[in-house]
Design an enzyme around this catalytic site. Structure first.
Site, mmCIF file in Angstrom:
data_model
loop_
_atom_site.group_PDB
_atom_site.id
_atom_site.type_symbol
_atom_site.label_atom_id
_atom_site.label_comp_id
_atom_site.label_asym_id
_atom_site.label_seq_id
_atom_site.Cartn_x
_atom_site.Cartn_y
_atom_site.Cartn_z
ATOM 1 N N SER A 134 94.248 104.091 32.190
ATOM 2 C CA SER A 134 94.901 104.179 33.501
ATOM 3 C C SER A 134 93.923 104.336 34.652
ATOM 4 C CB SER A 134 95.898 105.348 33.524
ATOM 5 O OG SER A 134 95.227 106.583 33.283
ATOM 6 N N ASP A 184 96.125 117.091 37.522
ATOM 7 C CA ASP A 184 96.197 117.191 36.070
ATOM 8 C C ASP A 184 94.814 117.172 35.422
ATOM 9 O OD1 ASP A 184 95.421 114.567 36.384
ATOM 10 O OD2 ASP A 184 97.128 113.698 35.313
ATOM 11 N N HIS A 232 93.672 112.357 36.412
ATOM 12 C CA HIS A 232 93.919 111.229 37.314
ATOM 13 C C HIS A 232 93.506 111.587 38.742
ATOM 14 C CE1 HIS A 232 96.686 110.447 33.924
ATOM 15 N NE2 HIS A 232 96.320 109.190 34.139
#
Length: 208
Positions: A15, A185, A188
């Site tokens: 991601s 978190d 990210h």
């Protein structure tokens, strides 16, 4: 700079590389990859490059194995950058422990993929370490992440690959600002963190 006009530059990962490249931010995403592309283009406008983002959110090295032929080898890159390992660790600490990739499997798979890529395409390699934005080295997830980052450093050395130590990037940033300001978190990052990653890649690309 390491790139020559006409080169195909492919980044593959999870991601952090993806960043919406298959959706609203197609085709480059809105993270470090697109920032790096813009920085290189602005600094070297005479060098025409084809930039390919092949990040997919949630991927581990197992997922790369499954799509390696289609998303890496078939693209015939001149430069292949692999940024993987965050989810391989993170899954162990979440609700999908079955997706956790043990360290020996991570290393053997990564080595196999890189060897196959070089033998098939003749590409040059750039590896990026996984990271966890956490200052405490005794934090369990940080400690495990450091082990995987160590493997990436070793594999990069063995394969003669360029290395971007992203953990070192965030460790330096954590001296001035807490983890929550870089990523709630701890994985990210916001745009500032993505810019830090882009600049780290740029430094390696420029120095080499």
């Amino acid at each position: 700079m390491i790139f020559d006009s006409g080169d195909r530059v492919l980044f593959i990962g999870d991601s952090i590389t993806d960043c919406g490249r298959q959706g609203p931010a197609a085709p480059f995403g809105d993270g470090y990859f697109n920032l790096l592309r813009a920085l290189v283009t602005a600094r070297h406008p005479d060098v025409a490059l084809t930039w390919l983002n092949r990040g997919i959110s949630g991927n581990t090295v197992r997922h790369l194995r499954e799509r390696w032929e289609r998303d890496a080898l078939a693209e015939r890159p001149d430069w292949l950058a692999v940024f993987i390992g965050i989810n391989d660790v993170w899954r162990y600490f979440g609700d999908r422990a079955y997706d956790h990739v043990p360290l020996p499997e991570f290393e053997s798979t990564l080595r196999s993929l890189l060897t196959e890529a070089v033998e098939t395409t003749g590409c040059h390699l750039i590896l990026a370490t996984p990271y966890f934005i956490e200052p405490s080295l005794t934090d369990p997830q940080r400690a495990m992440s450091d082990q995987y980052a160590g493997v990436v450093r070793k594999v990069a050395s063995d394969h003669g690959a360029l290395l971007v130590d992203t953990q070192a990037v965030f460790d330096e940033l954590l001296v001035s600002r807490p983890a929550a300001e870089w990523a709630p978190d701890r994985v990210h990052p916001g745009i500032e963190g993505h810019m830090a990653l882009a600049l780290a890649f740029l430094d390696v690309i420029s120095a080499a």
